[in-house]
Design a protein around this motif. Structure first.
Motif, PDB file in Angstrom:
ATOM      1  N   TYR A  79       0.833  -1.207   0.000  1.00 30.27           N
ATOM      2  CA  TYR A  79       0.000   0.000   0.000  1.00 30.27           C
ATOM      3  C   TYR A  79       0.867   1.255   0.000  1.00 30.27           C
ATOM      4  N   THR A 134      -4.060   3.340  -5.097  1.00 34.63           N
ATOM      5  CA  THR A 134      -4.616   2.197  -4.390  1.00 34.63           C
ATOM      6  C   THR A 134      -6.096   2.427  -4.129  1.00 34.63           C
ATOM      7  N   HIS A 137      -7.936  -2.645  -1.774  1.00 34.08           N
ATOM      8  CA  HIS A 137      -6.661  -2.831  -1.069  1.00 34.08           C
ATOM      9  C   HIS A 137      -6.803  -2.486   0.410  1.00 34.08           C
ATOM     10  N   GLN A 138      -7.496  -1.399   0.694  1.00 29.25           N
ATOM     11  CA  GLN A 138      -7.706  -1.018   2.089  1.00 29.25           C
ATOM     12  C   GLN A 138      -8.558  -2.046   2.821  1.00 29.25           C
ATOM     13  N   TRP A 182     -11.828  -0.811  11.592  1.00 33.22           N
ATOM     14  CA  TRP A 182     -10.967  -0.485  10.460  1.00 33.22           C
ATOM     15  C   TRP A 182     -11.797  -0.275   9.194  1.00 33.22           C
ATOM     16  N   LEU A 233     -11.621   3.247   7.226  1.00 29.81           N
ATOM     17  CA  LEU A 233     -10.937   3.268   5.938  1.00 29.81           C
ATOM     18  C   LEU A 233     -11.894   3.404   4.765  1.00 29.81           C
TER      19      LEU A 233
END
Length: 464
Positions: free
Chosen positions: A29, A42, A46-47, A90, A94
């Motif tokens: 990342y 990204t 991906h997160q 998270w 995110l």
């Protein structure tokens, strides 16, 4: 709980291995944020993968800690919920999704991971340590998440790499479904139903509507698009022939393959990956997926004792098995391929830049080849022949560790001399630091180094 599971004998738990994949994803990342304009920023997928990987890592650590510390039921329930809640947090931060949806998704994903993790350790006794199983199950869950989102969000990609990625992901998902069916339905383990299932799988892979045109036509068009691509394919087929000849010769000797003989496969994989990464990155990418699928099918033939291939495959496994192949599964060949391919799979748009460009991720993509194909091979061959000074609490020698570091540095220098790698002072420092630390891990770890060393090298080079 641990008493009812049978990890690989004569090895530590390897709990620290569960940290490697989340750290590698964070590394990729961060690397993407400074990549060239040819690589798009990204995205949310991906997160998402990073968030879920951290949650799975926490679940593994809590599972091992609660099992060893003999905690009460209240603490055990808390350890079951906290990783899912952390994952949900998270996801909310995110991806900016609603808290209730993030909570349900986080808890379900971590629960799925825990179920598969325990099932793998129970279904394949004495095959993995707890850490090795964590890496492989984490990778499996992350692959399914990534494939689901990619195939759903971009059903008909236009670029060559996008089409190859869709074909590979669709094929591996189909193969995974076939493996699940074989595990659940016993009648499919008979020769006729098994081969019919394989034919159905082949038809699904080549005709699935994931590309335009269909995958088989798209692959043929890709193969014949450039002349150099045909030369590389011919070279790969020659290496396959050499591999089969090596196995046949070893079986004719009726002896156990030595460590040096097994390292021939490390050299062969260097010959596969280096030309592919330098000249035909997209071709190498799809080739890794094809090779993994072939490995899985061959292993199914051996484990299910399918005629007429089972006897030959069983003899090959017995002849080349490593001390770490203590269970039913041929672990080290799988890990050799996966370890060398992981840097390509983990790096977003690995084929976007020219190899000789300063911003090229080639050094990062070579992590598996340099650590396992070059360094580990040099350490094993030279260390076994010239090693006199053993490390404390290790069977590895100081001479082997020095050979590891020097062989990696020499290989990088030769690639720079040939104009393939563009090395700055910072990159040289990162390479030296990565080589030293990976060599020390190789000297002291009792885990499968084919799987561990590429990730350690990738993380250090990527972060530096």
């Amino acid at each position: 709980m641990l008493e009812r599971l049978l990890p690989r004998p004569h090895a530590s738990t390897g709990g620290w291995l569960c940290l490697l994949l989340p750290t590698a994803l964070i590394t990729s990342y961060l690397h993407t944020q400074t990549a060239s304009p040819a690589c798009p920023p990204t995205d949310a997928v991906h997160q998402l993968l990073i968030a879920v990987a951290i949650g799975m890592c926490l679940r593994t650590l809590f599972f091992l800690l609660s099992s060893y510390l003999k905690t009460g039921p209240l603490i055990e329930r808390a350890s079951n919920l906290l990783p899912g809640i952390a994952t949900s947090l998270w996801l909310t931060l995110l991806l900016d999704i609603t808290w209730p949806f993030a909570l349900i998704a986080g808890l379900l994903l971590i629960r799925l991971y825990q179920h598969v993790y325990i099932s793998v350790l129970r279904g394949l006794p004495q095959t993995f340590t707890f850490g090795e199983a964590a890496i492989l199950v984490q990778g499996l869950v992350l692959f399914l998440l990534n494939a689901s989102f990619r195939l759903w969000s971009d059903p008909k990609p236009a670029s060559d790499f996008g089409q190859l990625n869709a074909i590979m992901q669709s094929a591996l998902v189909s193969l995974l479904c076939a493996c699940v069916l074989l595990a659940l339905l016993r009648f499919l383990r008979q020769p006729l139903p098994f081969y019919l299932l394989m034919l159905l799988l082949l038809a699904a892979v080549t005709c699935a509507p994931v590309t335009q045109p269909l995958p088989l036509i798209a692959l043929l068009q890709f193969m014949f698009k450039e002349q150099i691509r045909l030369f590389i394919i011919a070279f790969y087929l020659l290496l396959v022939g050499l591999t089969c000849a090596t196995v046949s010769w070893q079986l004719g000797n009726s002896t156990q393959a030595s460590t040096r003989m097994r390292k021939i496969f490390h050299l062969l994989i260097v010959l596969v990956f280096v030309p592919g990464l330098v000249y035909q990155c997209a071709l190498l990418y799809i080739a890794t997926g094809i090779a993994l699928a072939i490995f899985v099918v061959l292993e199914l033939l051996r484990l299910l004792q399918m005629p007429p291939f089972a006897d030959t495959l069983a003899k090959a496994f017995d002849s080349f098995k490593d001390v770490k192949d203590a269970g039913q599964l041929a672990l080290t060949p799988f890990c050799l391929l996966i370890g060398c391919a992981l840097p390509i799979w983990l790096t977003p748009c690995p084929c976007a830049c020219q190899t000789a460009a300063p911003e090229s991720p080639l050094l990062l993509l070579l992590s598996g080849v340099l650590s396992v194909g070059v360094g580990d091979t040099a350490a094993s061959v030279l260390g076994s022949k010239y090693g006199r000074n053993k490390w404390a609490n290790s069977s590895r020698s100081l001479e082997g560790t020095v050979a590891f570091v020097l062989s990696v540095l020499l290989s990088v220098w030769l690639l720079q001399l040939g104009g393939v790698l563009v090395m700055s002072q910072a990159k040289w420092f990162a390479t030296l630091f990565a080589a030293l630390n990976t060599a020390l891990v190789e000297a002291f770890t009792d885990q499968v180094d084919n799987l561990v060393l590429p990730l350690v090298f990738y993380i250090i080079v990527g972060l530096a």
